[in-house]
Design an enzyme around this catalytic site. Structure first.
Site, PDB file in Angstrom:
ATOM      1  N   ASP A   1      -8.077  -5.543   6.555  1.00  0.00           N
ATOM      2  CA  ASP A   1      -7.774  -6.236   5.598  1.00  0.00           C
ATOM      3  C   ASP A   1      -6.422  -7.106   5.834  1.00  0.00           C
ATOM      4  O   ASP A   1      -5.568  -7.336   4.641  1.00  0.00           O
ATOM      5  CB  ASP A   1      -8.169  -5.956   4.279  1.00  0.00           C
ATOM      6  CG  ASP A   1      -7.195  -4.250   3.694  1.00  0.00           C
ATOM      7  OD1 ASP A   1      -6.290  -4.655   5.365  1.00  0.00           O
ATOM      8  OD2 ASP A   1      -7.175  -3.375   2.996  1.00  0.00           O
TER       9      ASP A   1
ATOM     10  N   HIS B   1      -1.231  11.556  15.681  1.00  0.00           N
ATOM     11  CA  HIS B   1      -1.698  10.876  14.958  1.00  0.00           C
ATOM     12  C   HIS B   1      -1.189   9.525  14.405  1.00  0.00           C
ATOM     13  O   HIS B   1       0.046  10.205  13.720  1.00  0.00           O
ATOM     14  CB  HIS B   1      -2.011  11.619  14.093  1.00  0.00           C
ATOM     15  CG  HIS B   1      -2.839  11.426  12.727  1.00  0.00           C
ATOM     16  ND1 HIS B   1      -4.049  10.411  12.434  1.00  0.00           N
ATOM     17  CD2 HIS B   1      -2.001  11.317  11.391  1.00  0.00           C
ATOM     18  CE1 HIS B   1      -3.307   9.644  11.420  1.00  0.00           C
ATOM     19  NE2 HIS B   1      -3.028  10.607   9.768  1.00  0.00           N
TER      20      HIS B   1
ATOM     21  N   HIS C   1      -3.973   4.593  10.035  1.00  0.00           N
ATOM     22  CA  HIS C   1      -5.431   4.592  10.224  1.00  0.00           C
ATOM     23  C   HIS C   1      -5.227   3.169  10.118  1.00  0.00           C
ATOM     24  O   HIS C   1      -3.886   2.199   9.863  1.00  0.00           O
ATOM     25  CB  HIS C   1      -6.009   4.562   8.963  1.00  0.00           C
ATOM     26  CG  HIS C   1      -6.375   6.120   8.997  1.00  0.00           C
ATOM     27  ND1 HIS C   1      -5.509   6.684   8.025  1.00  0.00           N
ATOM     28  CD2 HIS C   1      -7.387   6.509   8.936  1.00  0.00           C
ATOM     29  CE1 HIS C   1      -6.694   8.525   8.688  1.00  0.00           C
ATOM     30  NE2 HIS C   1      -7.566   7.982   8.833  1.00  0.00           N
TER      31      HIS C   1
ATOM     32  N   CYS D   1      -1.761   0.617   9.210  1.00  0.00           N
ATOM     33  CA  CYS D   1      -1.098   1.156   8.090  1.00  0.00           C
ATOM     34  C   CYS D   1      -0.624   2.756   8.662  1.00  0.00           C
ATOM     35  O   CYS D   1      -0.813   3.694   8.870  1.00  0.00           O
ATOM     36  CB  CYS D   1      -1.964   1.709   6.951  1.00  0.00           C
ATOM     37  SG  CYS D   1      -1.399   2.228   5.346  1.00  0.00           S
TER      38      CYS D   1
ATOM     39  N   CYS E   1       0.205  -1.314   0.346  1.00  0.00           N
ATOM     40  CA  CYS E   1      -0.067  -0.053   0.168  1.00  0.00           C
ATOM     41  C   CYS E   1       0.927   1.155  -0.113  1.00  0.00           C
ATOM     42  O   CYS E   1       0.718   2.082  -0.140  1.00  0.00           O
ATOM     43  CB  CYS E   1      -1.030   0.010   1.110  1.00  0.00           C
ATOM     44  SG  CYS E   1      -0.259   0.354   3.103  1.00  0.00           S
TER      45      CYS E   1
ATOM     46  N   ARG F   1      -4.554  -4.599   9.466  1.00  0.00           N
ATOM     47  CA  ARG F   1      -3.388  -3.292   8.429  1.00  0.00           C
ATOM     48  C   ARG F   1      -3.263  -2.188   9.488  1.00  0.00           C
ATOM     49  O   ARG F   1      -4.194  -1.750   9.038  1.00  0.00           O
ATOM     50  CB  ARG F   1      -3.628  -3.644   7.414  1.00  0.00           C
ATOM     51  CG  ARG F   1      -3.007  -2.861   6.404  1.00  0.00           C
ATOM     52  CD  ARG F   1      -2.784  -2.703   5.058  1.00  0.00           C
ATOM     53  NE  ARG F   1      -4.247  -2.252   4.579  1.00  0.00           N
ATOM     54  CZ  ARG F   1      -3.981  -1.949   4.112  1.00  0.00           C
ATOM     55  NH1 ARG F   1      -3.396  -0.815   4.459  1.00  0.00           N
ATOM     56  NH2 ARG F   1      -5.731  -1.232   3.618  1.00  0.00           N
TER      57      ARG F   1
END
Length: 130
Positions: free
Chosen positions: A101, A94, A97, A111, A57, A109
């Site tokens: 999946d 932060h 996310h 990310c 990704c 996952r």
């Protein structure tokens, strides 16, 4: 803990303003050494390197946190769809996310933005900021 003014402009944009680094540009995308990924601001341990995987990704991805309280989870309806934002469970920076999946055993996952992370290499104890 790093003060906001001690963060780079990009770290502030991502950690404080919930930004996102461009895909395939993060320092830790291809990091394969054994160690611990931690929050850039407070060094809260988030992920072990053995839970990192190549999701294709463009961001470092992990399937499991070190501790159930390592992260906070928030509903994110930006971009016109529902996502789950992840923030440091200690300082609220932060991180990125989480998506449903990922691989077994969790199917998750996580990310992450590399610039939101610090990596502590087990072999030497060297600390590397994203």
């Amino acid at each position: 803990m790093k003060k906001i003014e001690e963060l780079t402009e990009q770290q502030r944009e991502i950690c404080i303003n919930s930004g996102t680094e461009r895909p395939f540009t993060g320092k830790f995308l291809d990091e394969n050494r054994v160690g611990t990924y931690r929050c850039i601001r407070c060094h809260n341990p988030l992920f072990r390197s053995d839970t990192k995987f190549d999701a294709g990704c463009g961001w470092p991805s992990f399937y499991e946190t070190i501790h159930k309280n390592s992260l906070r989870y928030l509903d994110d309806y930006s971009l016109g769809r529902h996502r789950t934002e992840i923030r440091c469970g200690n300082c609220d920076a932060h991180m990125g996310h989480v998506f449903p999946d990922g691989p077994k055993p969790t199917g998750l996952r996580f990310c992450l933005n590399s610039v939101a992370l610090n990596f502590k290499w087990d072999e030497t104890g060297e600390e590397i900021d994203g």
